[in-house]
Design an enzyme around this catalytic site. Structure first.
Site, PDB file in Angstrom:
ATOM      1  N   CYS A 164      17.232   2.689   0.878  1.00  0.00           N
ATOM      2  CA  CYS A 164      16.291   1.794   0.198  1.00  0.00           C
ATOM      3  C   CYS A 164      16.685   0.335   0.477  1.00  0.00           C
ATOM      4  O   CYS A 164      16.557  -0.122   1.605  1.00  0.00           O
ATOM      5  CB  CYS A 164      16.235   2.130  -1.284  1.00  0.00           C
ATOM      6  SG  CYS A 164      14.982   1.230  -2.203  1.00  0.00           S
ATOM      7  N   HIS A 220      10.159   9.020  -2.149  1.00  0.00           N
ATOM      8  CA  HIS A 220      11.226   8.035  -2.019  1.00  0.00           C
ATOM      9  C   HIS A 220      12.503   8.512  -2.723  1.00  0.00           C
ATOM     10  O   HIS A 220      12.467   9.005  -3.842  1.00  0.00           O
ATOM     11  CB  HIS A 220      10.763   6.712  -2.627  1.00  0.00           C
ATOM     12  CG  HIS A 220      11.656   5.556  -2.324  1.00  0.00           C
ATOM     13  ND1 HIS A 220      11.562   4.841  -1.153  1.00  0.00           N
ATOM     14  CD2 HIS A 220      12.667   4.997  -3.022  1.00  0.00           C
ATOM     15  CE1 HIS A 220      12.467   3.873  -1.147  1.00  0.00           C
ATOM     16  NE2 HIS A 220      13.157   3.946  -2.274  1.00  0.00           N
ATOM     17  N   ASP A 224       6.010   8.621   0.208  1.00  0.00           N
ATOM     18  CA  ASP A 224       6.745   7.476  -0.328  1.00  0.00           C
ATOM     19  C   ASP A 224       5.761   6.349  -0.643  1.00  0.00           C
ATOM     20  O   ASP A 224       5.160   5.772   0.258  1.00  0.00           O
ATOM     21  CB  ASP A 224       7.786   7.012   0.695  1.00  0.00           C
ATOM     22  CG  ASP A 224       8.763   6.000   0.131  1.00  0.00           C
ATOM     23  OD1 ASP A 224       8.445   5.363  -0.886  1.00  0.00           O
ATOM     24  OD2 ASP A 224       9.845   5.845   0.721  1.00  0.00           O
TER      25      ASP A 224
END
Length: 245
Positions: free
Chosen positions: A132, A212, A179
């Site tokens: 991330c 995600h 995501d």
């Protein structure tokens, strides 16, 4: 990394019961989590945390996994003592929180870690893995540090630089099909740009039905249908590092 419209849902699947196999050390001006393989190694991986910081058990679990596969793993506090984000934080304040924690403004910390690995650990080959926020940081390293031999950027893209496709070292980009933080439209732009402008080895891989955070934030035993994708992504990470290191 999280965007304005879709804050990062990285708080799913916490491995909060995990203690870690390494130790915390001081590397110049930053604290770091360091874990070494059982036998000596001259290869290391810089593990770059997500918005929840360097102490997160999930991230240390990934660092330990790298050490179990023969790499010295070091996860520095890239926030340098500033508070990481918290699942209980007010998302309306997220952009304000980000202002002094840019994943592309980490060179001083990276240089300190590189000195530590070379001078104190005898490392000759160095890679990077990030998640991330850390995935964006890995992309940054690949654009600026050609001597960092390989990178694995997990759900992270630099979008604001015109030269963001001109990688100086090989990178594996891992994304999730579902995501909402890094939508497939952004991934398609990355793929097209890399195909046109990138002259080093690279790969963009999208995992179906995943969301995600699935590589490091989702326990492999949460959902049987997710398990193969989680394990495949982690295996891909290791194979990429092994190939170039």
């Amino acid at each position: 990394m999280a965007n304005e419209a879709k804050p990062c849902p990285c708080d799913i699947g916490d491995r909060m019961d995990y203690g870690g196999l390494g130790q915390e050390v001081q590397i110049e001006h930053i604290k770091s989590y360091v874990v070494k393989p059982s036998s000596g190694s001259d290869k290391a991986v810089i593990v770059i945390h997500d918005i929840y910081g360097w102490t997160l058990p999930n991230t240390r679990y990934m660092a330990d996994m790298l050490a179990e596969n023969g790499y010295i793993a070091v996860c520095p506090d890239f926030y340098v003592g500033k508070d990481p984000w918290s699942p209980t934080s007010d998302w309306s304040k997220f952009q304000e929180w980000c202002e002094d924690k840019k994943p592309t403004v980490i060179n001083r910390e990276v240089e300190a870690v590189l000195r530590f690995l070379k001078e104190q650990c005898g490392v000759h080959l160095i890679g990077s893995v990030g998640f991330c926020w850390g995935g964006v940081a890995v992309h940054h390293l690949a654009l600026n540090y050609p001597h960092i031999t390989a990178g694995v950027s997990v759900y992270g893209i630099i979008k604001e630089r015109e030269d963001c496709y001109e990688l100086k070292s090989p990178v594996l980009f891992i994304f999730a099909e579902k995501d909402e933080v890094v939508p497939l439209e952004q991934v398609s732009v990355l793929q097209a740009g890399l195909k046109e402008k990138c002259s080093v080895d690279h790969q963009v891989k999208i995992f179906p039905e995943q969301s995600h955070g699935f590589v490091h934030r989702r326990r492999e035993d949460i959902n049987p249908s997710d398990r193969p994708h989680i394990l495949e992504a982690r295996s891909d990470m290791l194979h990429w590092l092994n190939k170039f290191m």
